[in-house]
Motif scaffolding. Structure first.
Motif: not given
Length: 98
Positions: A76-89
């Motif tokens: 996952i690239i970026g500042d990881l600010s989207n929690e759902e995107k990170v958890l799903v990713g």
């Protein structure tokens, strides 16, 4: 060892202590404490200090989070600010079916 006891090995690639890097680490730590408490390791690799390590995980942008374990490897690239995107990713939570 069952899925529940699985240790998560995460590697966060950054380039210096930029606001984006600091944000990515604090977001990641928060999500891990909420969802993987006691079952995760975060390794931080600063590519300003160790640029040769970018090649191993094919890092082209920073910050980049790499899930080493459990396999398969995910990024996952970026500042990881989207929690759902990170958890799903990271496959910590499944994608919600709408």
């Amino acid at each position: 060892m069952g899925e529940a006891e699985q240790m998560w090995e995460l590697r966060l690639y950054i380039a210096g202590k930029t606001p984006k890097s600091i944000s990515a680490l604090s977001n990641l730590t928060k999500y891990c404490e909420e969802h993987l408490k006691g079952k995760y390791k975060i390794e931080i690799i600063d590519l300003l200090l160790q640029p040769q390590l970018a090649e191993g995980d094919q890092i082209f942008a920073v910050p980049t989070l790499v899930r080493k374990v459990p396999v398969p490897i995910r990024k996952i690239i970026g500042d990881l600010s989207n929690e759902e995107k990170v958890l799903v990713g990271l496959n910590i939570i499944p994608l919600k079916k709408s």
